[in-house]
Design a protein around this motif. Structure first.
Motif, mmCIF file in Angstrom:
data_model
loop_
_atom_site.group_PDB
_atom_site.id
_atom_site.type_symbol
_atom_site.label_atom_id
_atom_site.label_comp_id
_atom_site.label_asym_id
_atom_site.label_seq_id
_atom_site.Cartn_x
_atom_site.Cartn_y
_atom_site.Cartn_z
ATOM 1 N N GLY A 1 0.874 -1.499 0.225
ATOM 2 C CA GLY A 1 0.039 -0.196 0.158
ATOM 3 C C GLY A 1 0.951 1.047 0.124
ATOM 4 N N GLU A 2 2.243 1.240 -0.627
ATOM 5 C CA GLU A 2 3.436 2.034 -0.251
ATOM 6 C C GLU A 2 3.038 2.641 -1.543
ATOM 7 N N VAL A 3 3.236 4.557 -1.627
ATOM 8 C CA VAL A 3 3.143 4.921 -3.408
ATOM 9 C C VAL A 3 4.723 5.090 -3.624
ATOM 10 N N PRO A 4 4.463 4.044 -5.269
ATOM 11 C CA PRO A 4 6.101 3.631 -5.671
ATOM 12 C C PRO A 4 6.317 5.020 -5.933
ATOM 13 N N ARG A 5 7.582 5.226 -5.393
ATOM 14 C CA ARG A 5 8.522 6.765 -6.506
ATOM 15 C C ARG A 5 9.109 6.212 -7.346
ATOM 16 N N LYS A 6 9.207 5.406 -8.462
ATOM 17 C CA LYS A 6 9.830 4.884 -9.637
ATOM 18 C C LYS A 6 8.857 3.847 -10.086
ATOM 19 N N ILE A 7 8.258 3.706 -10.960
ATOM 20 C CA ILE A 7 7.481 2.469 -11.992
ATOM 21 C C ILE A 7 8.393 2.084 -13.156
ATOM 22 N N ALA A 8 8.746 1.448 -13.518
ATOM 23 C CA ALA A 8 9.097 1.019 -14.933
ATOM 24 C C ALA A 8 7.472 0.079 -15.991
ATOM 25 N N PHE A 9 7.426 -0.131 -16.711
ATOM 26 C CA PHE A 9 6.291 0.311 -17.986
ATOM 27 C C PHE A 9 7.409 -1.044 -18.700
ATOM 28 N N ILE A 10 7.244 -2.508 -19.351
ATOM 29 C CA ILE A 10 7.771 -3.083 -20.149
ATOM 30 C C ILE A 10 6.990 -3.477 -21.199
ATOM 31 N N GLN A 11 6.989 -2.703 -22.208
ATOM 32 C CA GLN A 11 6.978 -3.378 -22.933
ATOM 33 C C GLN A 11 6.719 -4.259 -24.266
ATOM 34 N N CYS A 12 5.484 -4.923 -24.772
ATOM 35 C CA CYS A 12 5.787 -5.822 -25.842
ATOM 36 C C CYS A 12 5.978 -7.813 -25.055
ATOM 37 N N VAL A 13 4.978 -7.142 -24.349
ATOM 38 C CA VAL A 13 4.562 -8.220 -23.805
ATOM 39 C C VAL A 13 3.672 -9.773 -24.146
ATOM 40 N N GLY A 14 4.022 -10.273 -25.383
ATOM 41 C CA GLY A 14 3.010 -11.172 -25.167
ATOM 42 C C GLY A 14 3.367 -10.746 -26.856
ATOM 43 N N SER A 15 3.869 -9.986 -27.286
ATOM 44 C CA SER A 15 3.628 -9.456 -28.699
ATOM 45 C C SER A 15 4.689 -9.612 -29.110
ATOM 46 N N ARG A 16 4.849 -9.377 -30.330
ATOM 47 C CA ARG A 16 6.191 -9.821 -31.330
ATOM 48 C C ARG A 16 7.666 -11.016 -30.951
ATOM 49 N N ASP A 17 6.706 -11.680 -30.074
ATOM 50 C CA ASP A 17 7.733 -12.523 -29.183
ATOM 51 C C ASP A 17 7.679 -13.936 -29.487
ATOM 52 N N THR A 18 8.565 -14.668 -30.614
ATOM 53 C CA THR A 18 8.232 -15.880 -31.153
ATOM 54 C C THR A 18 8.051 -16.690 -29.934
ATOM 55 N N ARG A 19 8.878 -16.806 -28.641
ATOM 56 C CA ARG A 19 8.581 -18.010 -27.583
ATOM 57 C C ARG A 19 7.350 -17.552 -27.143
ATOM 58 N N VAL A 20 5.947 -17.372 -27.615
ATOM 59 C CA VAL A 20 4.600 -17.351 -27.113
ATOM 60 C C VAL A 20 4.155 -17.827 -27.888
ATOM 61 N N GLY A 21 4.249 -17.790 -30.045
ATOM 62 C CA GLY A 21 3.666 -17.458 -30.848
ATOM 63 C C GLY A 21 2.781 -16.793 -31.480
ATOM 64 N N ASN A 22 3.345 -15.477 -30.909
ATOM 65 C CA ASN A 22 2.776 -14.266 -31.171
ATOM 66 C C ASN A 22 3.150 -12.840 -31.516
ATOM 67 N N THR A 23 3.824 -13.060 -32.942
ATOM 68 C CA THR A 23 4.840 -12.830 -33.906
ATOM 69 C C THR A 23 4.087 -11.331 -34.134
ATOM 70 N N TYR A 24 2.313 -11.293 -33.943
ATOM 71 C CA TYR A 24 2.275 -9.659 -34.614
ATOM 72 C C TYR A 24 2.238 -8.481 -33.315
ATOM 73 N N CYS A 25 2.237 -7.825 -34.378
ATOM 74 C CA CYS A 25 1.764 -6.747 -33.158
ATOM 75 C C CYS A 25 0.973 -6.504 -32.506
ATOM 76 N N SER A 26 0.330 -5.287 -30.979
ATOM 77 C CA SER A 26 -0.650 -5.906 -30.526
ATOM 78 C C SER A 26 -1.603 -3.833 -31.107
ATOM 79 N N SER A 27 -0.397 -3.199 -31.220
ATOM 80 C CA SER A 27 -1.180 -2.287 -32.187
ATOM 81 C C SER A 27 -1.314 -0.806 -30.867
ATOM 82 N N VAL A 28 -1.727 -1.668 -29.757
ATOM 83 C CA VAL A 28 -2.123 0.007 -28.539
ATOM 84 C C VAL A 28 -0.995 -0.233 -27.261
ATOM 85 N N CYS A 29 -0.590 -1.139 -27.043
ATOM 86 C CA CYS A 29 0.254 -1.471 -25.879
ATOM 87 C C CYS A 29 1.150 0.029 -25.639
#
Length: 439
Positions: free
Chosen positions: A236-264
């Motif tokens: 419940g603490e306020v985070p001072r540093k936040i990271a956003f990681i893109q392309c989780v499950g998109s453009r990824d051959t390991r999970v079989g989703n090689t397409y771009c999800s367009s909105v991420c």
């Protein structure tokens, strides 16, 4: 074959609602089908929309009310397609409607039953970040505003039945089949969010402060589990540093989703911008491969995020996330400009991509339509609204990942296509307008 002046719209998200409203205003009877107890889809869960940062519910709510009150739209919730026969102009559709154990005609939506319910169950609308009773509505603006009982969580205490003055609780309700005759069908099932736990190196599901993008939307929302306060789930603490990681499950051959999800790319920028508006002192960093800001004013939005909101953009793929056992802070490992780096953050948001709904394959078999390599509805290049079966049309993210404006535009296009098949039957099944008599 006699044509039927009615259309079945499958999916009650923003695309399905828009298609239904267009058809109903054009003089056709519409059956709006959704597997959930309420319509609204994913847009109802969002806090704001890009690139204008308008309130998502403020845009959606008038359409929800319009669909719920329109005399030519019949909402069929808690239901799914069982069988489809016929051809364009006249389809015979069999639906299976699950019981909600609450009489829709009697329920007033007062909410006393939910207040008195002693059971605590996971609230799916808030992505598991809060709890609800076993009798519930999905969200406060739900349409129809009728409660439903989750019998898997219900303990059978009959408390809701005792406090319901309208006498709407009906434990004896059974599953039933509903038969409809329609001239055309529009598929607007939307999408599923990729399950980030499949990317095990990010620790989703193991580290409480690694959340998905839709979970973070609920954290940001004033109607969400934390009342709009940007706090992290672990303590419940306020985070001072936040990271956003893109392309989780998109453009990824390991999970079989090689397409771009367009909105991420854009929704992560939006979430970072809204986060900074909530608390300007927070440090937001976005880890990305390519910034795909392709829409109208999208690139300007991207530039404003960098210059005005001082959001840091790092062109790199995070290779691994580790958690500090004591502080539950998160250590990100990545390479920037050829140099290996480690950096600590208090909260990580994974930009999960879009996938077809899990039941799309089963539905495609019932409808006799084709799917593409990735499981989305197959369409032709110059006929993006038409499925492989005449009389059945598609719009929104079911055909390919897309944002809200594109989904709405396709919905209106699909409505025109569906109406064209049964144009000769316009006005024959609509409710007759009755005006007060003059005395």
């Amino acid at each position: 074959m006699k044509k039927v002046g009615a259309v079945l719209v499958v999916g009650g998200g923003i695309a399905g609602i828009q298609a239904s409203l267009d058809l109903a205003e054009s003089g056709f009877k519409v059956y709006l089908l959704d597997k959930s107890p309420s319509i609204g889809g994913v847009m109802a869960q969002l806090d704001k929309t890009f690139p204008t940062n308008d309130c998502a519910m403020c845009i959606l709510a008038p359409k929800l009310v319009g669909a719920g009150r329109h005399p030519n739209i019949q909402l069929i919730t808690n239901a799914s397609i069982k069988k489809v026969d016929g051809e364009a102009g006249h389809f015979d559709v069999v639906l299976t409607r699950k019981p909600r154990y609450v009489n829709e005609e009697k329920c007033t939506g007062c909410g006393v039953c939910a207040q008195k319910c002693p059971v605590e169950a996971i609230d799916e609308f808030n992505e598991g970040l809060s709890e609800r009773g076993s009798i519930y509505i999905k969200y406060p603006q739900a349409v129809p505003l009728v409660y439903a009982i989750d019998r898997e969580k219900c303990i059978g205490c009959t408390t809701c039945q005792e406090v319901c003055k309208a006498g709407a609780i009906e434990y004896e309700q059974k599953e039933e089949d509903v038969v409809l005759g329609v001239g055309s069908i529009i598929l607007a099932l939307g999408f599923n969010e990729f399950n980030p736990s499949l990317r095990m190196e990010y620790g989703y599901g193991r580290f409480p402060n690694v959340v998905s993008s839709i979970e973070f939307e609920r954290i940001l929302s004033a109607s969400g589990p934390y009342g709009g306060m940007v706090i992290r789930p672990s303590d419940g603490e306020v985070p001072r540093k936040i990271a956003f990681i893109q392309c989780v499950g998109s453009r990824d051959t390991r999970v079989g989703n090689t397409y771009c999800s367009s909105v991420c790319c854009m929704y992560s920028i939006k979430e970072a911008v809204i986060t900074k508006e909530h608390n300007p002192d927070l440090d937001c960093s976005i880890f990305f491969m390519d910034m795909r800001s392709y829409g109208k004013e999208f690139d300007d939005y991207y530039q404003r995020a960098k210059e005005e909101h001082e959001i840091r953009f790092i062109r790199s793929r995070v290779s691994k996330i580790e958690q500090s056992p004591k502080s539950q802070n998160l250590l990100l490992r990545y390479v920037e400009d050829g140099d290996p780096k480690e950096e600590e953050f208090h909260l990580v948001v994974l930009a999960a991509g879009m996938e077809p709904p899990s039941h799309t394959g089963e539905l495609a078999q019932k409808l006799g339509i084709d799917l593409n390599t990735y499981g989305f509805c197959s369409t032709r290049l110059f006929s993006p609204l038409e499925t492989s079966r005449p009389g059945i049309y598609v719009c929104g993210a079911l055909s390919s990942p897309k944002d809200i404006p594109d989904s709405v535009a396709q919905a209106s296009g699909a409505a025109v296509k569906a109406a064209g098949v049964i144009a000769s039957e316009r006005g024959k099944l609509i409710a007759k307008k009755e005006y007060p008599s003059e005395k």
